[in-house]
Write a protein that holds these residues in place. Sequence first.
Motif, short mmCIF file in Angstrom:
data_model
loop_
_atom_site.label_atom_id
_atom_site.label_comp_id
_atom_site.label_asym_id
_atom_site.label_seq_id
_atom_site.Cartn_x
_atom_site.Cartn_y
_atom_site.Cartn_z
N THR A 100 -25.11 -6.25 1.44
CA THR A 100 -25.26 -5.65 2.77
C THR A 100 -25.25 -4.12 2.70
O THR A 100 -26.06 -3.46 3.36
N ARG A 160 -28.71 -23.89 11.08
CA ARG A 160 -28.10 -23.48 9.82
C ARG A 160 -26.76 -24.21 9.63
O ARG A 160 -25.98 -24.35 10.56
N ILE A 166 -27.64 -14.21 7.81
CA ILE A 166 -27.59 -15.53 7.17
C ILE A 166 -28.33 -15.39 5.84
O ILE A 166 -29.17 -14.51 5.67
N TYR A 168 -33.16 -13.35 2.60
CA TYR A 168 -33.50 -11.93 2.63
C TYR A 168 -34.89 -11.73 2.03
O TYR A 168 -35.24 -12.43 1.07
N LEU A 186 -21.84 -10.24 -4.43
CA LEU A 186 -23.24 -10.66 -4.22
C LEU A 186 -24.22 -9.55 -4.60
O LEU A 186 -25.26 -9.80 -5.23
N LEU A 243 -29.43 -17.71 -0.49
CA LEU A 243 -28.08 -18.18 -0.79
C LEU A 243 -28.05 -19.69 -0.51
O LEU A 243 -28.15 -20.11 0.65
N LYS A 268 -18.56 -7.98 6.70
CA LYS A 268 -17.24 -8.47 7.12
C LYS A 268 -16.41 -7.40 7.84
O LYS A 268 -15.37 -6.95 7.34
N ASP A 271 -26.19 -21.61 2.40
CA ASP A 271 -26.73 -21.64 3.75
C ASP A 271 -27.93 -22.58 3.74
O ASP A 271 -29.00 -22.23 3.24
C1 G1P Z 1 -22.66 -13.56 2.28
C2 G1P Z 1 -23.11 -12.17 2.69
C3 G1P Z 1 -22.94 -11.99 4.21
C4 G1P Z 1 -23.67 -13.08 4.94
C5 G1P Z 1 -23.23 -14.47 4.44
C6 G1P Z 1 -24.10 -15.55 5.06
O1 G1P Z 1 -21.27 -13.65 2.48
O2 G1P Z 1 -22.35 -11.21 1.99
O3 G1P Z 1 -23.44 -10.74 4.59
O4 G1P Z 1 -23.43 -12.96 6.33
O5 G1P Z 1 -23.34 -14.57 3.01
O6 G1P Z 1 -23.70 -16.83 4.67
P1 G1P Z 1 -20.35 -14.82 1.85
O7 G1P Z 1 -20.51 -16.00 2.76
O8 G1P Z 1 -20.87 -15.09 0.48
O9 G1P Z 1 -18.95 -14.29 1.87
#
Ligand code: G1P
Length: 297
Positions: free
Chosen positions: A233, A255, A206, A209, A112, A132, A193, A135
């Motif tokens: 992050t 969400r 979430i 940003y 990301l 994103l 993570k 979400d």
């Molecule tokens: C991404 C971000 C993570 C965030 C998440 C929210 O992770 O890297 O920090 O908490 O989206 O949906 P991913 O879900 O793409 O692994």
Amino acid sequence: MRNKVTKAIFPVAGLGTRFLPATKSVPKEIMTLVDRPLIQYAIDEARAAGIKEFIFVTSRGKGALEDYFDHSPQLENELRKKGKDDLLEILKSTNMDSGAIAYMRQHKALGLGHAVWCARRLIGNEPFAVILPDDVIAAEKPCLQQMVEAYEETGGNMVAAMEVPPEKASSYGVLDVQEDMGSMVSVKGMVEKPAPGTEPSNLAVIGRYILSPYVLKNLNKIKSGAGGEIQLTDAIAQEIGSDRGVYGYRFRGQRFDCGSKSGFLQATVAFGLSRDDLRDDLHGYLTGIMAAERAAQ
Ligand code: G1P
């Protein structure tokens, strides 16, 4: 006067493997919640927050996504001829202004952070938003708009935040809270993570940003992190302790994790039930199957 946030990056380069075989030919972001593709929800939210420039970071096989934002004169003519004004209006609401959209290709799936970094030259030296589309957030006032309003007070860097069940926290970026001010928290650490048992809290990031351009500079030199990927992050975490700082914003809204099948189905039901034209039918169906299930027990 703080710079207005007018640009948003939509990272949409992912392969969407969790939705195979559908995503063999349909980009995940084009999959529909009721009758609108996921990406349309993200675009509408960005527009409501005052975003004027939409930057998609794409990859091979995302042609349908680019086509989706084109005007469709033939279809519009057909609908006009047939007097289908309501459908015409729906179609027009998806049209984007000329020059408002840019596509940037992410050549390698490096994470990301890397996807966001790919758009750096289109951002320049301004604050920007990242959305994103997986979400999906149902809210009276769209989530990014809530954040833009809060950001007018704080500036700096802001991430949407939500308490998740502690056993799920390791699937997210997680905040280490310095000061909890209710809807806003100041952040003294954030980790992508974290290994189970090492989470600093259960306040998760979430996918919304508002970031300072310094985050892009941080991304220039960041090494791969969790999962071997370049993590957004980690680049945001480097802003902690700067003049700008990092804030978490507990948004008001629900969400849905549309990156998972279960989340997608839940969103489908919730958005279906919120629609005047579908509510009665869907509600009748759901209560019917629940009653049948209870009777069978
Ligand atoms: C991404 C971000 C993570 C965030 C998440 C929210 O992770 O890297 O920090 O908490 O989206 O949906 P991913 O879900 O793409 O692994």
